[in-house]
Write an enzyme that holds these catalytic residues in place. Sequence first.
Site, PDB file in Angstrom:
ATOM      1  N   ASP A   1     -41.159  -4.992  54.971  1.00  0.00           N
ATOM      2  CA  ASP A   1     -40.524  -5.176  56.616  1.00  0.00           C
ATOM      3  C   ASP A   1     -39.499  -6.222  57.116  1.00  0.00           C
ATOM      4  OD1 ASP A   1     -42.634  -7.131  56.224  1.00  0.00           O
ATOM      5  OD2 ASP A   1     -44.067  -6.400  57.469  1.00  0.00           O
TER       6      ASP A   1
ATOM      7  N   GLU B   1     -45.321 -17.588  54.781  1.00  0.00           N
ATOM      8  CA  GLU B   1     -46.340 -17.844  56.016  1.00  0.00           C
ATOM      9  C   GLU B   1     -45.977 -19.173  56.716  1.00  0.00           C
ATOM     10  OE1 GLU B   1     -47.732 -15.706  57.552  1.00  0.00           O
ATOM     11  OE2 GLU B   1     -48.591 -13.781  56.059  1.00  0.00           O
TER      12      GLU B   1
ATOM     13  N   GLU C   1     -46.586  -5.848  66.654  1.00  0.00           N
ATOM     14  CA  GLU C   1     -45.390  -5.187  66.286  1.00  0.00           C
ATOM     15  C   GLU C   1     -45.008  -4.077  67.204  1.00  0.00           C
ATOM     16  OE1 GLU C   1     -47.701  -5.652  63.950  1.00  0.00           O
ATOM     17  OE2 GLU C   1     -46.749  -7.218  62.818  1.00  0.00           O
TER      18      GLU C   1
ATOM     19  N   ARG D   1     -44.238 -19.347  60.416  1.00  0.00           N
ATOM     20  CA  ARG D   1     -45.005 -19.898  61.371  1.00  0.00           C
ATOM     21  C   ARG D   1     -44.681 -21.450  61.709  1.00  0.00           C
ATOM     22  NH1 ARG D   1     -50.714 -16.510  61.148  1.00  0.00           N
ATOM     23  NH2 ARG D   1     -49.923 -14.747  59.745  1.00  0.00           N
TER      24      ARG D   1
HETATM   25  C1  DMJ Z   1     -46.654 -11.945  61.878  1.00  0.00           C
HETATM   26  O1  DMJ Z   1     -47.272 -12.954  60.833  1.00  0.00           O
HETATM   27  C2  DMJ Z   1     -45.331 -11.489  61.306  1.00  0.00           C
HETATM   28  O2  DMJ Z   1     -44.914 -10.766  62.121  1.00  0.00           O
HETATM   29  C3  DMJ Z   1     -44.990 -10.988  60.069  1.00  0.00           C
HETATM   30  O3  DMJ Z   1     -43.852 -10.530  59.741  1.00  0.00           O
HETATM   31  C4  DMJ Z   1     -45.959  -9.766  59.703  1.00  0.00           C
HETATM   32  N1  DMJ Z   1     -47.041  -9.540  60.420  1.00  0.00           N
HETATM   33  C5  DMJ Z   1     -47.624 -10.447  61.051  1.00  0.00           C
HETATM   34  C6  DMJ Z   1     -48.445 -10.099  62.528  1.00  0.00           C
HETATM   35  O4  DMJ Z   1     -48.707  -8.767  62.350  1.00  0.00           O
END
Ligand code: DMJ
Length: 650
Positions: free
Chosen positions: A403, A270, A537, A274
């Site tokens: 994912d 994260e 998404e 971010r």
């Molecule tokens: C985001 O922080 C990013 O897209 C991450 O890869 C997965 N999910 C959240 C938002 O849903």
Amino acid sequence: MYRIGPIGRKSNFHSREKCLIGLVLVTLCFLCFGGIFLLPDNFGSERVLRVYKHFQKAGPEIFIPAPPLAAHASRDEDPHIMGDRERLQQKIRAELGDILEEPQAAAAAIGVAPPNEAADAEPVPVAQQEQPVEQQQPPLAPASAAQPDDTTSNNNNNAAYAASALKLPMGMGRELEPSMQEKRLKVKEMMEHAWHNYKLYAWGKNELRPLSQRPHSGSIFGSYDLGATIVDGLDTLYIMGLEKEYKEGRDWIERKFSLDNISAELSVFETNIRFVGGMLTLYAFTGDPLYKEKAQHIADKLLPAFQTPTGIPYALVNTKTGVAKNYGWASGGSSILSEFGTLHLEFAYLSDITGNPLYRERVQTIRQVLKEMEKPKGLYPNFLNPKTGKWGQLHMSLGALGDSYYEYLLKAWLQSGQTDEEAREMYDEAMLAIIDKMVRTSPNGLTYVSDLKFDRLEHKMDHLACFSGGLFALGAATRQSEHTDKYMEVGKGITNTCHESYIRAPTQLGPEAFRFSDAAEARALRSQEKYYILRPETFESYFVLWRLTHDQKYRDWGWDAVQALEKYCRTPHGYCGLRNVYQQDPQKDDVQQSFFLAETLKYLYLLFSDDSVLPLDEWVFNTEAHPLPIKGANIYYRQAPAAQPASNVS
Ligand code: DMJ
């Protein structure tokens, strides 16, 4: 741990008094010292001070004209570059006027602004931005036609030097037909609403609680003052041309953002997507060294997590002690595929802009481990033990826990200017196995991607997996092969299914997960799957599919979503998620996620912008929607001129 209480402490009034007097003296000194720095505008001529400041910023280049540009970046050949330079020159002319006539003339004669001056130049005023794109942002040549070395040569830094003087114009975009312009402005207004309320009630904290009108300390970054919403949302402000707000955020980062002196246990993933991702994008956009320094500062704090026998990092790291560990719940001490597999874009780019190969080496190690592992049925399980190098539970998913690993395979190849063949091969192998083993069609013809647990398909799709509509389509659009049509068909199919999951809910917003069974299709069945937390998404896939197909339905679907967000998620003090998308009057969750500003609003805004705004052959979006430049195709890549030895931070 024991502390000596007031009763046990020896009283000493003398030293207390001395302390007090000392404090008063220090405060007085501080005030006098501060006064000196506040005064200059008042003494002497302001004009002299301005000249002095400009000389300070400009360095020797102000006297020695910058050398000529690389051939491919000449004014005649690349109107994109010309547009930016002209804006910078205009800006400098307007600011300095007659003061620096000679050096400016010299700089203008060769088509480049003095670099340090330009790097510090104010962004282009918003009023100038809505010009026809023909005068503003013609697209660059595709990656194959670009000449990366021209901008990165070590012998002659001229081109890199010119590139570092460039700034992506704020709030760019072609004049749109009125209805599209209106939609774009609506999304911009939503961003202003989200930002202003965050500013009002949670400034410097991580996220906002719009209903309680206070900071959200239960976010993944806890109650530390890391300004997650500022760092995550700043590039969206920049793209939208929200200049004043952008400056407030930049100023906060400069004055307040630091991971020194805090003992936070941060998620490597994260924090990377971010914070490192956000800073890197801002550096690419502006060339402002502040962002490069911050990105490196953050990444260095994450490096201790990579000290494992395999080089696969742990999930969590303490910013003070460097102690790293995995989540207790993750399959026998495993690290998580979507976490350690979603570092590549940021770390590779960080190496290129700092000249320090260490970051790229760290993610290359992860790549090699994964490449050499035996894959059950050609698929990647979600869990891998960083000590033993063995897979944990054999669960596979294109949703939670898996994912963005797949996303970064394709995007690492794109980011490299399509030279990282290994990444593209790994992407193709993985996606073909997923199509074969996990993608299914419902009785009513909806394409979805199931989770796979050992040998059993779970006919459920996470909202998170809705990004894969765009991912399959991007894979199709960027390489012609025997798989192209299949990728595009699956990409469109998944995007359609995610849209179905939205329109089958009365709120017109999609649930966290939805299932396919005899009883229902594209619907959440369990109560803990019915929430919507402002996730991006589905809109991400609308945006990518719109850019690749120009099928109007994707814009229509996006606009429907904007209206649903306004109706159900907007509050007087920001935006909230919903606890149950199937209720007519759903309860709100009181959290404005930072990714709502970073991703959701950005993708919606881009959906209603023309293709010249962050064109997909120049920019690749990290998984938090922070656009990173494509090497060799994008003048904002800003590669460092020379490699430096690996740092000893590790
Ligand atoms: C985001 O922080 C990013 O897209 C991450 O890869 C997965 N999910 C959240 C938002 O849903």
